[in-house]
Design an enzyme around this catalytic site. Structure first.
Site, PDB file in Angstrom:
ATOM      1  N   GLY A 189       0.794  -1.231   0.000  1.00 49.82           N
ATOM      2  CA  GLY A 189       0.000   0.000   0.000  1.00 49.82           C
ATOM      3  C   GLY A 189       0.824   1.277   0.000  1.00 49.82           C
ATOM      4  O   GLY A 189       0.318   2.339   0.369  1.00 49.82           O
TER       5      GLY A 189
ATOM      6  N   ASN B  19      -3.510   2.197 -13.875  1.00 49.26           N
ATOM      7  CA  ASN B  19      -2.688   1.222 -13.163  1.00 49.26           C
ATOM      8  C   ASN B  19      -1.264   1.767 -13.077  1.00 49.26           C
ATOM      9  O   ASN B  19      -0.791   2.431 -13.994  1.00 49.26           O
ATOM     10  CB  ASN B  19      -2.676  -0.097 -13.945  1.00 49.26           C
ATOM     11  CG  ASN B  19      -1.795  -1.156 -13.312  1.00 49.26           C
ATOM     12  OD1 ASN B  19      -1.855  -1.400 -12.093  1.00 49.26           O
ATOM     13  ND2 ASN B  19      -0.952  -1.802 -14.112  1.00 49.26           N
TER      14      ASN B  19
ATOM     15  N   HIS C 184       2.581   0.504 -12.967  1.00 52.43           N
ATOM     16  CA  HIS C 184       3.379  -0.696 -13.209  1.00 52.43           C
ATOM     17  C   HIS C 184       4.859  -0.362 -12.994  1.00 52.43           C
ATOM     18  O   HIS C 184       5.338   0.672 -13.464  1.00 52.43           O
ATOM     19  CB  HIS C 184       3.155  -1.224 -14.629  1.00 52.43           C
ATOM     20  CG  HIS C 184       3.934  -2.473 -14.892  1.00 52.43           C
ATOM     21  ND1 HIS C 184       3.536  -3.704 -14.395  1.00 52.43           N
ATOM     22  CD2 HIS C 184       5.113  -2.674 -15.528  1.00 52.43           C
ATOM     23  CE1 HIS C 184       4.438  -4.613 -14.736  1.00 52.43           C
ATOM     24  NE2 HIS C 184       5.403  -4.020 -15.418  1.00 52.43           N
TER      25      HIS C 184
ATOM     26  N   ASP D 130      -1.413  -4.692 -18.792  1.00 46.14           N
ATOM     27  CA  ASP D 130      -0.430  -3.620 -19.039  1.00 46.14           C
ATOM     28  C   ASP D 130      -0.389  -3.106 -20.477  1.00 46.14           C
ATOM     29  O   ASP D 130       0.659  -2.642 -20.940  1.00 46.14           O
ATOM     30  CB  ASP D 130       1.001  -4.098 -18.644  1.00 46.14           C
ATOM     31  CG  ASP D 130       1.059  -4.625 -17.217  1.00 46.14           C
ATOM     32  OD1 ASP D 130       0.323  -4.109 -16.364  1.00 46.14           O
ATOM     33  OD2 ASP D 130       1.853  -5.548 -16.955  1.00 46.14           O
TER      34      ASP D 130
HETATM   35  C1  GAR Z   1       4.266  -1.586  -6.822  1.00 46.37           C
HETATM   36  O1  GAR Z   1       5.631  -1.652  -7.132  1.00 46.37           O
HETATM   37  C2  GAR Z   1       3.438  -1.577  -8.084  1.00 46.37           C
HETATM   38  O2  GAR Z   1       4.009  -0.853  -9.127  1.00 46.37           O
HETATM   39  C3  GAR Z   1       3.396  -3.038  -8.408  1.00 46.37           C
HETATM   40  O3  GAR Z   1       3.241  -3.674  -7.156  1.00 46.37           O
HETATM   41  C4  GAR Z   1       3.810  -2.867  -6.138  1.00 46.37           C
HETATM   42  C5  GAR Z   1       2.767  -2.600  -5.070  1.00 46.37           C
HETATM   43  O4  GAR Z   1       3.322  -1.887  -4.013  1.00 46.37           O
HETATM   44  N1  GAR Z   1       2.325  -3.352  -9.317  1.00 46.37           N
HETATM   45  C6  GAR Z   1       2.422  -4.293 -10.246  1.00 46.37           C
HETATM   46  O5  GAR Z   1       3.381  -5.025 -10.361  1.00 46.37           O
HETATM   47  C7  GAR Z   1       1.203  -4.425 -11.133  1.00 46.37           C
HETATM   48  N2  GAR Z   1       1.523  -5.124 -12.338  1.00 46.37           N
HETATM   49  P1  GAR Z   1       2.413  -1.143  -2.949  1.00 46.37           P
HETATM   50  O6  GAR Z   1       1.325  -2.112  -2.520  1.00 46.37           O
HETATM   51  O7  GAR Z   1       3.359  -0.828  -1.835  1.00 46.37           O
HETATM   52  O8  GAR Z   1       1.843   0.104  -3.602  1.00 46.37           O
END
Ligand code: GAR
Length: 213
Positions: free
Chosen positions: A12, A108, A110, A151
């Protein structure tokens, strides 16, 4: 008020970046009205609850099919005045019904420079592992609109981060989060809320402030 629903699965930190920019006034007249997590007990849940935001867990495994899961998510959002859905580390593919209902109103974040190191199976730490294995000198993050695939929707913002000689996937992930994701995600929300973003086919056009008046 421009209303967000934020979808999460883990730490999060991107949710927190949005909360912080709302708290410090950078995101003016923008509110997070609900947070939906794909699993229980995440740090993201604590952050949402601490901020007093309505919170739901929606687990894919509790539904008999992807269609039923899609329907349940669509139903949950149906009665709410949500202007933008933000996938902030949400690790499930959204179904066609929800994507259709919120066409061009879902973004989103990424953790790579799309079209590199993205697509099915490349999420979380994996894009960083793939970037290091490939040997790229630049990585970063991308905010894009969401369509029915992984994506592939129109790109809105990208920010690069230099790969260091001694990087591990974990170190690179942390720098991409802090130096790219947590900056461009709030920026993207602010630009969309201000009406500065137009989608033309595969491309997005970012208008100067007031250009849309
Ligand atoms: C982040 O690095 C986000 O970019 C990635 O997951 C992580 C979540 O972190 N998302 C993906 O890989 C989606 N394809 P968070 O829960 O601390 O924000």
């Amino acid at each position: 008020m421009f209303r967000l629903a934020v979808f999460v699965s883990g730490g999060g930190t991107n949710l927190q970046a949005l909360l912080d920019r709302i708290a410090d006034g950078t995101l003016e007249n923008i509110s997070i009205d609900l947070v939906i997590a794909s699993k229980p007990g995440t740090r993201a849940q604590q952050r949402a609850e601490q901020a007093g935001i309505e919170f739901f867990v929606m687990e894919r495994s509790r539904y008999e099919s992807t269609e039923a899961f899609d329907q349940a998510l669509t139903d949950l959002l149906a009665d709410r005045p949500v202007d933008l859905i933000v996938l902030a580390g949400f690790m499930c593919l959204l179904g066609p019904q929800l994507v259709q209902a919120y066409r061009n109103r879902i973004i989103n974040i990424h953790p790579s420079l799309i079209p590199a190191f993205c697509g099915h199976g490349l999420y979380g730490i994996r894009p960083h592992q793939a970037a290091l294995e490939y040997g790229v000198k630049l990585s970063g993050a991308t905010v894009h609109f969401v369509d029915e695939q992984y994506d592939t929707g129109p790109i809105l913002l990208q920010k690069s981060v230099i790969v260091r000689n001694d990087d591990t996937a974990e170190l690179l992930q942390k720098r991409v989060m802090e130096e790219a994701e947590q900056i461009i995600l709030p920026q993207a929300v602010r630009m969309i809320a201000a009406g500065q973003v137009r989608i033309e086919g595969r491309r997005t056009v970012i208008l100067e402030e007031n250009e849309n008046d």
